[in-house]
Scaffold this active site. Structure first.
Site, PDB file in Angstrom:
ATOM      1  N   LYS A 282       0.848  -1.186   0.000  1.00  0.00           N
ATOM      2  CA  LYS A 282       0.000   0.000   0.000  1.00  0.00           C
ATOM      3  C   LYS A 282       0.889   1.243   0.000  1.00  0.00           C
ATOM      4  CE  LYS A 282      -4.183   1.721   2.282  1.00  0.00           C
ATOM      5  NZ  LYS A 282      -5.164   1.470   3.357  1.00  0.00           N
ATOM      6  N   GLU A 367     -19.149  -3.887  10.707  1.00  0.00           N
ATOM      7  CA  GLU A 367     -19.989  -2.998  11.508  1.00  0.00           C
ATOM      8  C   GLU A 367     -21.075  -3.757  12.273  1.00  0.00           C
ATOM      9  OE1 GLU A 367     -18.150  -0.810   8.141  1.00  0.00           O
ATOM     10  OE2 GLU A 367     -19.415  -2.599   8.253  1.00  0.00           O
ATOM     11  N   ARG A 395     -25.112  -0.466   7.820  1.00  0.00           N
ATOM     12  CA  ARG A 395     -24.886  -1.901   7.649  1.00  0.00           C
ATOM     13  C   ARG A 395     -25.175  -2.682   8.930  1.00  0.00           C
ATOM     14  NH1 ARG A 395     -20.518  -2.479   3.417  1.00  0.00           N
ATOM     15  NH2 ARG A 395     -19.381  -3.871   4.783  1.00  0.00           N
TER      16      ARG A 395
END
Length: 634
Positions: A282, A367, A395
């Site tokens: 990344k 979540e 969610r």
């Protein structure tokens, strides 16, 4: 785009142009694309480190597959900037996240190459499975590729889809972009050669023939299959995926273009559910982002040589204030625990996580589990505080109802990024939480207008003894009334009058009240009529019914203002209250209409929907005038 710096990139206007290049040219193209991405995002702001990590992977996928006929899904969408560049949007990238510009994530109406409008994580495998089934039933010859990365595989819905896909044996390829692993040894020469061997159609054919030959000898077949699985499991980390029914290949180096292309070409020829495990770095190619990918996940405008932001750093933010409150309370309450679904930095919980590591839980991109865990902790006698962005709380709606409210579990839900958040577009605007929480029994919802109000409302939520939520916006807040050593609370369901007048009463939820007060002060300075009352309602649930009735009896018009959708919002509750008391005072509801909010700055969005202070006053006066004309005509 300066053509002298991007001699190859300027020739790529669609994925078809990639297929004219050699592997060596693809390597050079990767360098140019990465440089272009760095230079562009440094001027526009946006998601950054994730895109840098998938440059080679993006090019290789589009080189091997034939989009848009072949369907490619990027999960989560913030890693798709290179995909946008390659699929004809290179020269518009400088408009990303701006009003009327490119969408910050994938968007179906923006490009035929964007199969799904993807903002939230963990959805790609289920979407890909649906596409694969549709292609089979419609007899369409198309490949389906889902690129899942940046922690998205930690979401439970991804595993639900994977379990189903392995059972159905549909034809799809999942590319696991693993940008959190050390790839130095695991993607070395042995792993690379194994990947080439295992992805080779000849190997797959031999394996199938061997199983067929041994089918008449069940005991020998069982032994051979187990031996194959154990041998593969000894050298590769894909046992879990194999158990779920996938043909697993990898890990391979996601920055080795030749290996990527060769393995993808092999896997394209295979059928059934398969997974390619790719290791990437990344922030690849930009040292500050490689060294601190979390800090460079999403960036403001920055100076490329130094990596330093050129934007004004906003201090005294709501998320920073929340983090300070969490530490203050944890020092006094040994039962307090903090929970986040992979949003530690954005939610202001970094210092808390370091100071109280045993009471800090990052549940990854899950979540539902975050809220469910809070319910379990609360019933178990702890004092959980779960912080989640408004858009992601959507969610976990079932858990709010089933595992907090029905249980009457005393948990605190701190809703960050509530209301309009601006440039991240329709998938990330936090405008629905007032409406969907108001529908839940046993739960209260507070809307602080300042940092001081946020602090005492969090105190209130923690001491309430029942499910409680506090919603607050992104960015800076009014600091003057903040006392970081206060244990003060708010009386449940009570608002406060900030300014008194006679004609129009503004009932406001949250920080938008300050824009309105400023506009009133400006009108007063210009000697304009300002016979207005302004009320900070504080609670979206329960609404201060007594105060509403009082205000309705004193004013000609009531105007509600909330940083959320009108449909089902707190403003509609005012109409219900007045109707229940047989009061005919006209009410104007101001907020987000029944549509999704596109990307723009927060101020641009407020002006667009007439929610800034000046527009609110103008709309209120026009409404009052029209009502008077209507009444006179009647």
């Amino acid at each position: 785009m300066a053509s002298e710096n991007y001699s190859l990139l300027r020739t790529i206007n669609s994925p078809a142009d990639l297929k004219k290049l050699s592997i060596e040219q693809l390597v050079e193209l990767s360098r140019e694309l990465r440089e272009f991405l760095i230079n562009t995002v440094s001027k526009t702001s946006g998601h950054f480190a994730s895109g840098l990590g998938v440059v080679e992977l993006t090019i290789a996928i589009h080189y091997v597959f034939d989009a848009p006929n072949d369907q490619i899904i990027w999960d989560v969408g913030h890693q798709a900037y290179p995909h946008k560049i390659i699929t004809g949007r290179r020269d518009d990238l400088h408009t990303i996240r701006q009003k009327d510009g490119l969408h910050p994530f994938l968007w179906r109406s923006e490009s035929e190459y964007d199969v799904f409008s993807t903002g939230h994580a963990s959805t790609s495998i289920g979407e890909a499975l649906g596409l694969a089934i549709a292609n089979r039933l419609l007899k369409q010859d198309r490949n389906v590729v889902a690129v899942i990365g940046d922690g998205a595989l930690s979401g439970g819905v991804a595993f639900e889809a994977m379990n189903h896909a392995g059972d159905l044996r549909e034809n799809l390829l999942i590319i696991l972009n693993d940008n959190e692993m050390s790839i130095s040894e695991s993607v070395g020469s042995v792993s690379k050669h194994l990947a080439m061997w295992l992805s080779n159609p000849s190997y797959d054919s031999i394996l199938k023939k061997g199983r067929k030959t041994l089918s008449s000898l069940p005991s020998i077949k069982k032994f051979a299959v187990k031996a194959h699985e154990h041998l593969k499991g000894m050298v590769l980390p894909g046992t879990l995926f194999e158990e779920l029914g996938f043909n697993y290949v990898g890990p391979i180096d996601g920055h080795d273009m030749e290996t990527l292309v060769n393995v993808l070409q092999n896997m394209k020829k295979l059928n059934g559910p398969r997974i390619l495990h790719v290791g990437t770095i990344k922030g690849k190619g930009y040292q500050p982002a490689e060294e601190n990918p979390t800090a460079y996940h999403g960036v403001p405008k920055f100076d490329v040589p130094s990596g330093v932001s050129v934007s004004n750093n906003k201090k005294n933010s709501f998320d920073e204030n929340f983090g300070n409150w969490l530490i203050y309370k944890a020092e006094k309450d040994s039962g307090l625990v903090g929970i986040t679904p992979a949003m530690c930095s954005g939610s202001g919980m970094v210092d808390f996580s370091k100071k109280f590591p045993d009471r800090y839980f990052d549940v990854a991109i899950a979540e539902q589990h975050a809220v469910l865990l809070a319910g379990g902790l609360a019933v178990g006698g702890m004092h959980p505080v779960v912080c989640v962005y408004s858009t992601f709380l959507q969610r976990a709606y079932d858990q709010l109802i089933h595992d907090l409210a029905i249980q009457d579990a005393p948990a605190v839900v701190a809703i960050d990024r509530a209301g309009v958040v601006g440039p991240d577009g329709p998938t990330h605007q936090g405008v629905f939480d007032i409406a969907f929480i108001r529908a839940i029994p046993n739960m209260i919802l507070m809307t602080p207008s300042t940092l001081g109000e946020q602090w005492i409302m969090l105190n209130t939520a923690l001491s309430y003894g029942h499910p409680a939520a506090v919603r607050y916006p992104r960015g800076a807040g009014i600091y003057a009334d903040l006392n970081e050593h206060s244990d003060e609370t708010v009386e449940i369901g009570k608002g406060r009058v900030l300014r008194e007048g006679a004609d129009i009463c503004f009932l406001v939820w949250g920080p938008l009240v300050h824009s309105l007060l400023t506009a009133i002060e400006e009108r007063m300075a210009a000697s304009a009529d300002c016979n207005y009352t302004v009320v900070d309602m504080r609670f979206a649930k329960p609404v201060d019914e007594e105060l509403v009735i009082e205000m309705a009896g004193k004013h000609r018009v009531l105007v509600t203002l909330e940083d959320g959708v009108i449909c089902g919002g707190a403003g509609e509750e005012i109409l219900r209250i007045l109707n229940g008391h047989f009061m005919s005072v006209p009410v104007l509801n101001i907020g987000i209409p029944d549509e999704f909010v596109e990307q723009a700055t927060a101020n641009e969005i407020y002006e667009q929907y007439g929610m800034d202070g000046k527009s609110v006053i103008s709309r209120a006066r026009e409404f009052m005038d029209n009502w008077q004309k209507f009444s006179s005509a009647g």
